[in-house]
Motif scaffolding. Structure first.
Motif, PDB file in Angstrom:
ATOM      1  N   ILE A 178       0.834  -1.203   0.000  1.00  0.00           N
ATOM      2  CA  ILE A 178       0.000   0.000   0.000  1.00  0.00           C
ATOM      3  C   ILE A 178       0.868   1.252   0.000  1.00  0.00           C
ATOM      4  N   ARG A 179       1.901   1.258   0.807  1.00  0.00           N
ATOM      5  CA  ARG A 179       2.780   2.429   0.889  1.00  0.00           C
ATOM      6  C   ARG A 179       3.489   2.684  -0.441  1.00  0.00           C
ATOM      7  N   GLU A 180       4.084   1.637  -0.996  1.00  0.00           N
ATOM      8  CA  GLU A 180       4.842   1.801  -2.240  1.00  0.00           C
ATOM      9  C   GLU A 180       3.922   2.143  -3.419  1.00  0.00           C
ATOM     10  N   VAL A 190      -5.489   2.520  -4.274  1.00  0.00           N
ATOM     11  CA  VAL A 190      -4.727   1.303  -3.966  1.00  0.00           C
ATOM     12  C   VAL A 190      -5.550   0.380  -3.063  1.00  0.00           C
ATOM     13  N   LEU A 191      -6.240   0.934  -2.104  1.00  0.00           N
ATOM     14  CA  LEU A 191      -7.072   0.118  -1.223  1.00  0.00           C
ATOM     15  C   LEU A 191      -8.201  -0.562  -1.997  1.00  0.00           C
ATOM     16  N   MET A 192      -8.771   0.148  -2.982  1.00  0.00           N
ATOM     17  CA  MET A 192      -9.806  -0.448  -3.826  1.00  0.00           C
ATOM     18  C   MET A 192      -9.238  -1.608  -4.641  1.00  0.00           C
ATOM     19  N   LEU A 193      -8.031  -1.430  -5.151  1.00  0.00           N
ATOM     20  CA  LEU A 193      -7.380  -2.495  -5.912  1.00  0.00           C
ATOM     21  C   LEU A 193      -7.148  -3.721  -5.025  1.00  0.00           C
ATOM     22  N   CYS A 194      -6.666  -3.502  -3.826  1.00  0.00           N
ATOM     23  CA  CYS A 194      -6.412  -4.614  -2.905  1.00  0.00           C
ATOM     24  C   CYS A 194      -7.705  -5.340  -2.546  1.00  0.00           C
ATOM     25  N   GLU A 195      -8.759  -4.591  -2.338  1.00  0.00           N
ATOM     26  CA  GLU A 195     -10.043  -5.219  -2.016  1.00  0.00           C
ATOM     27  C   GLU A 195     -10.520  -6.093  -3.165  1.00  0.00           C
ATOM     28  N   ALA A 196     -10.360  -5.598  -4.406  1.00  0.00           N
ATOM     29  CA  ALA A 196     -10.829  -6.349  -5.573  1.00  0.00           C
ATOM     30  C   ALA A 196     -10.002  -7.602  -5.825  1.00  0.00           C
ATOM     31  N   PRO A 229      -8.486   4.531 -15.126  1.00  0.00           N
ATOM     32  CA  PRO A 229      -9.298   4.633 -13.909  1.00  0.00           C
ATOM     33  C   PRO A 229      -9.402   3.297 -13.180  1.00  0.00           C
ATOM     34  N   ILE A 230      -9.408   3.353 -11.868  1.00  0.00           N
ATOM     35  CA  ILE A 230      -9.511   2.143 -11.059  1.00  0.00           C
ATOM     36  C   ILE A 230     -10.779   1.364 -11.390  1.00  0.00           C
ATOM     37  N   GLN A 231     -11.862   2.069 -11.721  1.00  0.00           N
ATOM     38  CA  GLN A 231     -13.121   1.386 -12.012  1.00  0.00           C
ATOM     39  C   GLN A 231     -13.011   0.501 -13.250  1.00  0.00           C
ATOM     40  N   ALA A 241     -17.981  -0.150 -10.466  1.00  0.00           N
ATOM     41  CA  ALA A 241     -18.036   1.180  -9.864  1.00  0.00           C
ATOM     42  C   ALA A 241     -19.184   1.201  -8.868  1.00  0.00           C
ATOM     43  N   ASP A 242     -18.941   1.747  -7.694  1.00  0.00           N
ATOM     44  CA  ASP A 242     -19.998   1.893  -6.689  1.00  0.00           C
ATOM     45  C   ASP A 242     -20.765   3.176  -6.958  1.00  0.00           C
ATOM     46  N   PHE A 243     -22.086   3.074  -6.839  1.00  0.00           N
ATOM     47  CA  PHE A 243     -22.943   4.227  -7.136  1.00  0.00           C
ATOM     48  C   PHE A 243     -24.260   4.059  -6.394  1.00  0.00           C
ATOM     49  N   CYS A 244     -24.584   5.011  -5.535  1.00  0.00           N
ATOM     50  CA  CYS A 244     -25.844   4.962  -4.766  1.00  0.00           C
ATOM     51  C   CYS A 244     -26.030   3.619  -4.060  1.00  0.00           C
TER      52      CYS A 244
END
Length: 300
Positions: A7-9, A27-33, A70-72, A78-81
């Motif tokens: 995460i840091r790097e 980066v956190l979204m990438l790790c979660e996915a 884009p990360i999405q 993509a999260d939405f509502c």
């Protein structure tokens, strides 16, 4: 490799494109996915080791992010509502500002539905039209949020419509006993075409509205990756979609119907005048949470 170290790097590697806080969030979204971790895993489990088998996928996707993608698009969602939508480069990534449009539309449609409840089985379902539907996120949210409503989404991109039609809500539809939106391939700029649906109680739209001259002010991840046909309009005619939307609304809006559209914040007064000149007596410019004029609400 420790998750904290990755995460840091990785955050540092994205800071040329994004502010540190946003880079870290990506980066956190990438790790979660990829890893199934949460945005707090590295805090509560500082010794968490990344599975070596997953490192190649992480690095490959990180390289895409470093190029500005884009990360999405990288993770495909993509999260939405409060829902998660499938997205790819054929469709725009839904923006937080558009959530305001959707939530207001849900309130209006729900109010119309409540007014019809006394008619029982004879009650007419709330009918909703979503012009320039793209990924279908607006259409789907209305279908899932307003019981019994009938939603039609229109777009002229068959690739985008494929994304809209295959959003992963089959189980949710069954749970809510809701009806999936109908997605129609039609050119919104062709205002006089035969259209077998309607009339509609509510018409929404989030059309292309960014002027070509605004491109230099946009981020690389938008300019280089999101579909240009869903974003831009010529400087010499920046309101062409709104003239078309006004005509669709004129033709298909029920007598007591309401309309909402997202607009270019630089052209609020001009856009409102356009709708007034098309015969819509009630118009209102509405600001978003950034205090920018972002929507026009209009009705006959």
């Amino acid at each position: 490799m420790l998750l904290t170290e990755f995460i840091r790097e990785s955050t540092a590697s994205l800071e040329a494109l994004y502010p540190t806080k946003e880079a870290r969030s990506i980066v956190l979204m990438l790790c979660e996915a990829i890893l199934g971790t949460k945005n707090y895993t590295h805090i509560v489990e500082p010794e968490y080791q990344i599975d070596k088998k997953k490192m190649p996928k992480l690095k490959e996707n990180l390289q895409r992010l470093e190029q500005g993608e884009p990360i999405q698009y990288v993770i495909g969602t993509a999260d939405f509502c409060d829902y998660t939508f499938n997205v790819n480069p054929a469709v725009l990534i839904p923006r937080p500002e558009t959530e305001m449009l959707v939530r207001e539309a849900i309130k209006i449609a729900s109010r119309i539905r409540r007014m019809r409840i006394p008619y029982g089985k004879n009650a007419t379902p709330v009918r909703i039209l979503d012009l320039c539907t793209g990924s279908g996120c607006i259409a789907w949210l209305l279908a899932l949020s307003v019981p019994g409503c009938q939603v039609v989404g229109v777009d002229n991109s068959e690739v985008a419509l494929k994304v809209a039609r295959t959003q992963p809500f089959a189980a949710k539809l069954k749970e809510l006993q809701a009806t999936a939106p109908v997605f129609v391939n039609a050119d919104v700029l062709d205002t006089e075409q035969d259209f077998k649906y309607g009339p509609f109680d509510l018409i929404l739209s989030n059309p292309p509205y960014i002027m070509e001259s605004e491109k230099p002010s946009l981020r690389k991840n938008v300019v280089d990756y999101e579909p240009a046909t869903a974003l831009y309009v010529p400087d010499e005619d920046p309101l062409l979609y709104y003239r078309a939307i006004a005509r669709w609304s004129e033709r298909l809006l029920a007598p007591e119907g309401k309309c909402l559209t997202e607009i270019n914040s630089l052209l609020g007064p001009e856009t409102e005048v356009l709708f007034r000149n098309m015969g819509f007596r009630q118009t209102e410019q509405v600001r978003d949470f950034y205090d920018k004029t972002r929507f026009i609400f209009y009705s006959k």
